[in-house]
Motif scaffolding. Structure first.
Motif, mmCIF file in Angstrom:
data_model
loop_
_atom_site.group_PDB
_atom_site.id
_atom_site.type_symbol
_atom_site.label_atom_id
_atom_site.label_comp_id
_atom_site.label_asym_id
_atom_site.label_seq_id
_atom_site.Cartn_x
_atom_site.Cartn_y
_atom_site.Cartn_z
ATOM 1 N N ILE A 134 44.708 43.845 48.617
ATOM 2 C CA ILE A 134 44.415 42.527 48.071
ATOM 3 C C ILE A 134 45.512 42.092 47.103
ATOM 4 O O ILE A 134 45.922 40.924 47.095
ATOM 5 C CB ILE A 134 43.039 42.533 47.372
ATOM 6 N N CYS A 135 46.026 43.035 46.315
ATOM 7 C CA CYS A 135 47.127 42.726 45.400
ATOM 8 C C CYS A 135 48.330 42.208 46.183
ATOM 9 O O CYS A 135 48.947 41.199 45.802
ATOM 10 C CB CYS A 135 47.501 43.964 44.592
ATOM 11 N N SER A 136 48.667 42.869 47.270
ATOM 12 C CA SER A 136 49.795 42.443 48.106
ATOM 13 C C SER A 136 49.556 41.051 48.682
ATOM 14 O O SER A 136 50.480 40.222 48.750
ATOM 15 C CB SER A 136 50.017 43.438 49.246
ATOM 16 N N GLN A 137 48.321 40.784 49.089
ATOM 17 C CA GLN A 137 47.999 39.463 49.638
ATOM 18 C C GLN A 137 48.137 38.374 48.576
ATOM 19 O O GLN A 137 48.642 37.278 48.853
ATOM 20 C CB GLN A 137 46.583 39.477 50.207
ATOM 21 N N ILE A 138 47.692 38.673 47.349
ATOM 22 C CA ILE A 138 47.822 37.694 46.263
ATOM 23 C C ILE A 138 49.293 37.428 45.967
ATOM 24 O O ILE A 138 49.713 36.278 45.771
ATOM 25 C CB ILE A 138 47.091 38.190 44.996
ATOM 26 N N ARG A 139 50.088 38.486 45.920
ATOM 27 C CA ARG A 139 51.503 38.339 45.605
ATOM 28 C C ARG A 139 52.269 37.537 46.666
ATOM 29 O O ARG A 139 53.353 37.031 46.409
ATOM 30 C CB ARG A 139 52.149 39.709 45.424
ATOM 31 N N ALA A 140 51.678 37.387 47.840
ATOM 32 C CA ALA A 140 52.326 36.599 48.889
ATOM 33 C C ALA A 140 52.319 35.112 48.566
ATOM 34 O O ALA A 140 53.132 34.351 49.116
ATOM 35 C CB ALA A 140 51.641 36.844 50.237
ATOM 36 N N PHE A 141 51.424 34.681 47.661
ATOM 37 C CA PHE A 141 51.361 33.246 47.358
ATOM 38 C C PHE A 141 51.281 32.930 45.863
ATOM 39 O O PHE A 141 51.325 31.758 45.484
ATOM 40 C CB PHE A 141 50.153 32.602 48.065
ATOM 41 N N SER A 142 51.171 33.947 45.003
ATOM 42 C CA SER A 142 51.007 33.657 43.576
ATOM 43 C C SER A 142 51.599 34.765 42.703
ATOM 44 O O SER A 142 51.599 35.938 43.086
ATOM 45 C CB SER A 142 49.516 33.500 43.238
ATOM 46 N N LEU A 152 51.174 54.130 39.819
ATOM 47 C CA LEU A 152 52.492 53.805 40.352
ATOM 48 C C LEU A 152 52.386 52.774 41.475
ATOM 49 O O LEU A 152 53.159 51.806 41.525
ATOM 50 C CB LEU A 152 53.166 55.074 40.874
ATOM 51 N N ASN A 153 51.412 52.963 42.372
ATOM 52 C CA ASN A 153 51.225 52.009 43.469
ATOM 53 C C ASN A 153 50.881 50.623 42.942
ATOM 54 O O ASN A 153 51.361 49.620 43.477
ATOM 55 C CB ASN A 153 50.126 52.494 44.417
ATOM 56 N N SER A 154 50.046 50.578 41.901
ATOM 57 C CA SER A 154 49.666 49.272 41.347
ATOM 58 C C SER A 154 50.892 48.544 40.802
ATOM 59 O O SER A 154 51.025 47.320 40.957
ATOM 60 C CB SER A 154 48.618 49.450 40.246
ATOM 61 N N ILE A 155 51.806 49.272 40.179
ATOM 62 C CA ILE A 155 53.026 48.666 39.647
ATOM 63 C C ILE A 155 53.947 48.218 40.780
ATOM 64 O O ILE A 155 54.488 47.101 40.768
ATOM 65 C CB ILE A 155 53.757 49.667 38.728
ATOM 66 N N MET A 156 54.132 49.094 41.781
ATOM 67 C CA MET A 156 55.037 48.798 42.889
ATOM 68 C C MET A 156 54.585 47.578 43.686
ATOM 69 O O MET A 156 55.410 46.845 44.241
ATOM 70 C CB MET A 156 55.144 50.009 43.813
ATOM 71 N N LEU A 157 53.269 47.366 43.737
ATOM 72 C CA LEU A 157 52.732 46.252 44.525
ATOM 73 C C LEU A 157 52.622 44.957 43.724
ATOM 74 O O LEU A 157 52.214 43.932 44.273
ATOM 75 C CB LEU A 157 51.359 46.636 45.089
ATOM 76 N N GLY A 158 52.978 45.001 42.431
ATOM 77 C CA GLY A 158 52.997 43.756 41.653
ATOM 78 C C GLY A 158 51.915 43.621 40.618
ATOM 79 O O GLY A 158 51.741 42.552 40.040
ATOM 80 N N GLY A 159 51.160 44.699 40.352
ATOM 81 C CA GLY A 159 50.167 44.644 39.286
ATOM 82 C C GLY A 159 50.838 44.559 37.925
ATOM 83 O O GLY A 159 51.939 45.087 37.724
ATOM 84 N N ASP A 160 50.189 43.909 36.977
ATOM 85 C CA ASP A 160 50.763 43.728 35.637
ATOM 86 C C ASP A 160 50.217 44.719 34.619
ATOM 87 O O ASP A 160 50.839 44.927 33.579
ATOM 88 C CB ASP A 160 50.486 42.291 35.147
#
Length: 222
Positions: free
Chosen positions: A64-72, A89-97
């Motif tokens: 879901i994080c990856s999907q959000i990062r595709a548009f926001s 680490l995965n949360s950071i790599m995928l764009g989590g803050d």
């Protein structure tokens, strides 16, 4: 205008606790109810920040994080019981803050949310705040009313941002100055007076007279 926070959490008890915590702290909160339609629900709510668990029915929080990062680029805070180093680490790599583990400290969670929302504004996150027909455009540093627009300086847009965020409330001069300092804009009490005067002149020029009102010995209010 209240900041909107969307909760993606399948544990009903935790979901309710988070909604109550956020509502009691001045935010508008909503939660996913159909985990096969999370992105649709999120877009419909148009949040300023997302709280996201990792283990969810269907898609994982990482997906879901990856999907959000595709548009926001809205802030995403992982709030999860999955607390391994690899999960973080995965949360950071995928764009989590941010990555906060359960059971979470409510004060720390709220502080992190506030910090991320401030950073999103300071970085020029595209957004429009509205109050009594006036639109404050953060990205373009301008304010618009009845088709007329006034350009704003960085200090002016930050002052108006704070007032819009607290619309209907009295904002003390000290609180405004502290907010500007926190945003790395160095304004003292005298400089604040000068900025307020200039803002009022610009507002009057586009038809917004008496938009910012002074409360004697208290501060300012919209």
């Amino acid at each position: 205008m209240k900041r909107r926070i969307f909760i993606i959490e399948d544990d009903v008890t935790i979901q309710t606790q988070l909604k109550n915590l956020l509502s009691g702290s001045g935010y508008e909160a909503a939660a996913a109810t159909d985990f096969s339609e999370v992105i649709r629900q999120l877009k419909a709510f148009s949040p300023h920040l997302v709280l996201l668990d990792i283990k969810l029915p269907g898609s994982s929080g990482f997906e879901i994080c990856s999907q959000i990062r595709a548009f926001s680029d809205m802030p995403i805070v992982f709030v999860t019981g999955s607390n391994t180093d690899m999960d973080e680490l995965n949360s950071i790599m995928l764009g989590g803050d941010a990555f906060i583990t359960k059971p979470y400290n409510t004060a720390i969670l709220l502080a992190k949310i506030d910090s991320l929302l401030r950073r999103a504004c300071a970085s020029g996150h595209a957004e429009v705040l509205t109050w009594k027909g006036a639109d404050l455009h953060l990205e373009s540093s301008s304010i618009e009313y009845n088709g007329q627009k006034a350009e704003l300086t960085k200090n002016e847009v930050k002052i108006l941002y704070y007032l819009f965020q607290n619309a209907g409330k009295i904002c003390s001069r000290g609180d405004i100055v502290d907010f500007l300092w926190d945003s790395r804009l160095y304004v003292d009490d005298n400089a604040l007076s000068v900025n307020i005067t200039r803002i009022r002149e610009k507002l009057a020029a586009i038809g917004l007279r008496d938009f910012i009102r002074t409360k004697h010995r208290q501060g300012y209010t919209l």
